[in-house]
Structure formats: C-alpha cells, structure tokens
Design a protein around this motif. Structure first.
Motif: not given
Lengths: 262, 431
Positions: A68, A71, A73, A109, A201, B250-253, B256, B280, B363, B386, B389-390, B393-394, B403
């Motif tokens: 999470k 990123g 999700e 969460e 980094e 953190f928020s729930t999407l 998703v 996303f 990152w 965040l 990042r989503r 990634v998505m 990662l």
C-alpha cells in the motif's frame, strides 16, 4: 529461558475454544532472525501473565502494508481481503501486533474493507498489564540504565501513541532519555514507505545513520525501539559507528522480558 | 468631493478585480476530483485562528504572531480609513473619545511589532540565511515573492507612522481640520523631526501617507491571488477541511475495491460508475482532489515540512514543500490554459508527474508523516506523493525493480521476502 507455549487459531478451534486475543506476529516477526527474538519475548510475556492467546501461524499473511505504501493498492486489497476472510471466519475480536505497521493497517485500513477489530500494539498491552498489576518490571537488569526511545512513525505520528512505550521504560526504573527529535518530531529510521525493500535515492547519507547518530549522542546503554524495521535500521546504524558493544538496540518487549528474566 | 470619488472608484475597482481573481482560484481548486470532507470548526479555530501548530518553533512563532495579530487588528483602523475616504471625514471614529485614543495607541504598538517582525523575517531570509528559507526550490519567484510581501508590509506600517506623526504635529498647531484625537506612543518619536515643516508640507505628507496606506491595501489584496501570501485567507478553509482521521490511515481506493472485492464476495455491489472509469492514482492536477488543490493554494512555503523530512535532511531530492509548490504551479498553468482556450483545457502534453515532480522524488518518501505533522495549516504533501506512486504502479507498472520483487513476494509468499508461507511459525521452535 523458559520454553514458550503457543497455540494456533486452528488448534483453538479444533478444541472448541476461543482465545482472548490474537497475536498478529507479522512478516518480520515471523521470518527475520533478529525480529523472531522479539516475537519470542512477546510470547514469554504473554505466557508469564497467562493470557489465552493464539497466532494464525501459516494462515497469517502480509497485511499488505508495504504494498500500500508503495502505491500497489490492488495487492494491498487482495492481502487485506484474504486476511479479513481468515480473521472473520475465526470470529476474531481483539488483536495485539508485534509491529506498528501491522498495527496501523489492521486498525485503520481494514475497517473500510470489512475487517473491524480492536487492535493494540504490544507496548500498549504491556503497559496495560503493568497498570493492572499483572506484570511487574521494576528493579530488573535495566535499573538505572540509560535508555533512549526511538518513536516508530506508525505508532507515534500515525496513531498518536507516544506514552505507552515510555511508561513501560520508566517502570523499569531506567533513566529514560529523549533525543532532540522525539515524539511528534521524531525522525524516521529510514525503513518506512517501503524503503526497507529498496536502495535509497542519491543523497548525502542514509536516514538510519542520521538517526543512529542522534540516538548515540545521548550515550545510551540501550536504544529502545518498538518496531522490527526500526530495530534493523538502528542496529545497522549503531554498527556503522562501531558502538554495538556500548549500546544495544532492544525492543521494549525484550526489555520487559529481560527485566523479568523470562 | 474629487478625492472621495477617486477613493470610491479605487475601492470598487480593487474589490471587483479581487472578486474576479479569487473566482479563478476557486475554479482552479474545483478542477480537482470531488471528495467528501467533513468540516471541523474547532480545528480551524485552534490551528488557523489560534496558530497552535506554530508554537513548536518559538522564535518564528512569536514574530509571526506579531504580524498576524497586527494585521488582523489594524484592519479595524482601516475600516475608519474607509469611512474617512468615502465621507471625506477625518478620524471618523474619534467620537469614541478615550477608547479611541487607546485604540490608536494600541494599533501603533501593533504596527511597530509588525514592522519589527517583518524586519527580522527579512534578515532571516536574506542575511542569516535560515536553511529552510534559502533552499533551491525557492530560487526565482518564490524568493522575490517573500521579499515583496515583507517590504510592502514594512512600507505600509511606515506610512502609518509618518501619517500619525504629521497628524499629531498638525493637531498641536491647532489646525482646524486636524481635531485632537488619538495617542501616539510610537510616532511621537518621529514628530520632533517634523517641527520645522510648514503646515502645507505636513498636510501633504499626512495625505500622501494616507493614500499610500490605502492604495497599498488595495494593491496587496490583488497581489494575494498570485502570491504565497494567499495563506492569510486560505489557512482558514484549509484547516476547516482538515483530515481528522489517524495520519497513518491512507485512503482506500473504491475503484480498486470494485475489482478486488467480487473475488471474495460474489454479491458485492460496485461503488464506482463502471461507465466512467477513473485513472488509478494521480498523473496531473485534475486527478487530485479539490482538497489537495486547496492545500497547494494555502501553502506559504515556510518549509517546516521539508526541514523535518528525513529524506531531505539526508540530502535526497525529495522536498514536500516543492511537491506542494509544483502542484500550485502546474494548476495555475492549467488554469491559464483554460482561460486561453475559452473555458476548455487543451492538452499541452505536460503533467504534474514527470514535468514538475520527478520519479526520484516520489520514490524517496518514507511516508513517515513528519511533513503532515509539521504543517501549520494542515497541508498533506504525503497524500499527493502516495497518489503519484499509485499512478506509477497501477497505470504504468513503473516502479523500482526492487519494489516489483517485493510485490511478487507478497503476492506469492505472503511476505515481502522470499520465504515459504509454511515456515511462518518456525520461530516457535527456535531459540
């Protein structure tokens, strides 16, 4: 050291019993050699006060926290829903975690995805046990020792738990020292946000070196932590400064177990 | 009559211009996605009105308090100046007598503290070079903006002192327009330098400073929408819409969840509209929520976030302040694009992620919430990081290789490392 008594949820269910609390061990506590010692220290405390607890054992799976924060999700929700299915099938009501990241994820969460539990961190449980008179920690091997506490971000800022671990340390009759950046201003160990799993980094230094330097400036006998990832980072940082003989990095659970010769 | 007319034209013109500009800011903020945020008055009163989060750094807290309290209260005197301006009166509120004298004296003390505060702020920025105030993201407009604000405030306060000094000199001389009113604890020290001037010069000086102060206020009002100084207004709504949940949540999407949940519950009903699929995460400012965009406009670039960021402290490129500044810069660029193209955004081939914020910055974040904790007006840079990042990634499968390794371990082994799930409880039998 005494042998530890651990039963899984499957074993409890087979015997028609329900534990009072589920101990969520976490991936680090299950697989990392250093963190496994913390896990056993937590279990020794639970055994010592005769708490009826269970673990999920092989049925436990990553909470999805690192996914999470990085990123992903999708992966997080897959993990969360898998775990929620397991937890709800066992009718779990109360969970204690050995890791602030699991603590945060399970507590904050999981509810949105159908997992509603009372979740506490192991330092909170230990402090409750002390307050209830079930656990005595005074005058053990850490009496008079200088201990500096490093706040885990996901216990402190993320969930405003600052006092429980400090009260435990003070109950050890130890000399609790504070770094310049502590509590809400505490500096991260460098592991959070999935940084544990990648190279940093480019910069002037590693975060854990910065933080270990700050902790060592207090000349502590012990740097107390409450997170297996902080433990790794601070241990590496102390080694960087060749101070591992003078300063130990120990989890609050290990301090309590040690004070009771568990 | 003529000056009353000029004053009214200025007042109406400045107000109209401000209305137009602030409406544009509002439109830009509402380019963001809708999100439900329950407002909280108590948080606003504590954090914005009560300045509660400033107190962790005592020196800037006290200096800022001088400027803040001075600004708010001196506006009562500005109200009198407005009345004087419209009705061509002089010190219209002087009928309050002793209380009026107290107020004018009190405002002078405040004005002095404002001047002092601004002077020290200028010194901290330009001479002492306090680290967070001279970082490279401030080069250019941000630095100029800060100095313009501080100098303007000093000029406006100085005008107030000179005006009062000339006024009291005229009062002592018994000039009939300048009725005896007010007390002047600060400007009494300037007045002795004016004794050699004739009435005409003094009247000109008094009027000039009056107009300078008034024009300064109108100018400042219209400077706000293009400046970081907009925080004096937006700090209030921004703290009103504070996130009151634990910072670690953190928020729930939901989009998703709609994909994942049916695997676990065949009866699951989707929460999002399948005919209107959303991206996303966040690539550009329009993907952010209106609260993120309000955050960007509320930032006064103080840098408390960046100075507490573990990655920035250790020399990495990530700076939470820069993320917020970039968001506002890009949003204003998008806003100008919309203005130019008759109300429709025409793709300019640019985006917040990539053209303003680099992957390297995104990152590096520890998601430690230090920046969120530090912000005196409850801005959340972490949420923007965040969300990017989503997106990476998505939408793009573009995350650092290590990662990706962690992801596949979590997926296949139920742990971020490559261990067998069946070994999870081996620790029981080890010593």
């Amino acid at each position: 050291m005494s042998t530890i008594q651990v039963k899984t949820m499957a074993e409890f269910t087979a015997s028609g019993e329900q534990p009072d609390i589920l101990f969520w061990v976490g991936c680090s506590g299950s697989f990392d050699d250093r963190a496994k010692k913390i896990t056993r220290a937590i279990v020794r405390i639970l055994n010592h006060v005769n708490i009826k607890f269970a673990i999920l054992g092989a049925e436990e799976s990553c909470t999805g926290d690192p996914a999470k924060r990085a990123g992903n999700e999708f992966l997080f929700q897959m993990q969360a829903m898998t775990n929620i299915t397991t937890l709800n099938n066992y009718n779990i009501k109360k969970i204690v975690t050995g890791c602030p990241h699991c603590f945060n994820t399970l507590k904050n969460e999981y509810p949105a995805l159908g997992g509603n539990y009372e979740v506490i961190h192991h330092t909170q449980l230990v402090q409750q046990l002390i307050n209830e008179g079930k656990l005595k920690v005074e005058g053990g091997e850490f009496k008079g020792k200088k201990i500096v506490f490093h706040d885990p971000c996901y216990l402190g800022r993320a969930n405003d738990v600052y006092e429980a671990p400090r009260e435990v340390i003070q109950n050890l009759d130890a000399d609790l020292a504070e770094m310049k950046r502590s509590r809400a201003k505490g500096l991260c160990c460098g592991a959070g946000g999935a940084q544990m799993f990648k190279e940093a980094e480019k910069g002037s230094r590693e975060v854990n070196i910065e933080r270990a330097e700050e902790a060592l400036a207090e000349n502590p006998d012990v740097i107390a932590v409450a997170c297996p990832f902080c433990n790794t980072m601070m241990t590496d940082g102390v080694k960087h400064f060749n101070k591992e003989t003078q300063t130990k990095v120990l989890d609050v659970a290990e301090l309590v177990a040690g004070a009771n010769n568990l | 009559m003529i000056s009353s007319g000029i004053f009214c034209i200025l007042l109406i013109g400045a107000s109209a211009l401000f209305y137009i500009n602030i409406k544009k800011v509002r439109r830009n903020i509402l380019l963001g996605k809708d999100v439900e945020v329950k407002g909280d008055l108590k948080t606003m009163l504590r954090v914005a009105f009560g300045q509660s989060k400033m107190a962790t750094r005592p020196i800037p807290f006290i200096l800022h308090l001088f400027v803040y309290v001075g600004f708010v209260l001196i506006n009562i005197e500005v109200l009198e100046m407005f009345v004087d301006g419209v009705f061509q009166t002089h010190r219209a509120f002087s009928f309050l007598g002793g209380f009026y004298n107290f107020l004018i004296g009190f405002f002078e003390v405040l004005a002095f503290l404002v001047t002092f505060g601004c002077a020290v702020f200028l010194i901290r920025r330009n001479i002492v070079h306090v680290k967070r105030l001279v970082m490279k993201e401030l080069n250019g407009w941000a630095k100029t903006d800060a100095n313009i604000i501080l100098c303007s405030e000093i000029i406006m306060m100085s005008a107030l002192f000179l005006m009062n000094a000339a006024d009291q000199t005229l009062q002592v001389r018994g000039n009939e327009h300048y009725t005896t009113a007010g007390s002047f604890p600060v400007s009494q020290f300037i007045a002795p330098f004016l004794t050699n001037m004739n009435d005409g010069t003094l009247i000109f000086m008094e009027r000039f400073c009056w107009w300078l102060h008034i024009v300064g206020i109108f100018g400042f009002l219209n400077y706000l929408p293009i400046s970081k100084h907009l925080h004096i207004l937006l700090a209030f709504p921004n703290t009103y819409y504070s996130n009151l949940k634990p910072k670690g949540e953190f928020s729930t999407l939901a989009s998703v969840t709609d994909v994942v949940a049916p695997n676990f519950d065949p009866a699951y009903q989707p929460q999002t509209d399948p005919n209107n699929p959303q991206r996303f995460g966040v690539k550009d400012v329009q993907d952010l929520t209106w609260k993120n965009l309000l955050d960007a406009y509320s930032c006064t670039e103080c840098g408390r976030c960046t100075s507490s960021c573990p990655q920035n402290i250790t020399g990495k490129k990530l700076s939470p302040r820069k993320i917020i500044m970039d968001t506002r810069d890009r949003l204003e660029e998008v806003g100008k694009n919309i203005d130019k193209n008759k109300g429709v955004f025409v793709d300019d081939g640019k985006a917040l992620l990539g053209d303003y914020v680099t992957h390297e910055e995104i990152w590096a974040c520890n998601t430690c919430n230090a920046c969120v904790q530090e912000c005196p007006v409850n801005i959340n840079p972490l949420e923007i990081i965040l969300e990017m990042r989503r997106y990476l990634v998505m939408e793009e499968s573009n995350s650092p290789a290590e990662l990706n390794g962690m992801f596949s371990n979590v997926e296949n082994n139920g742990a971020p490392w490559q261990f067998s799930p069946s070994d999870r409880a081996n620790w029981i039998n080890e010593q």
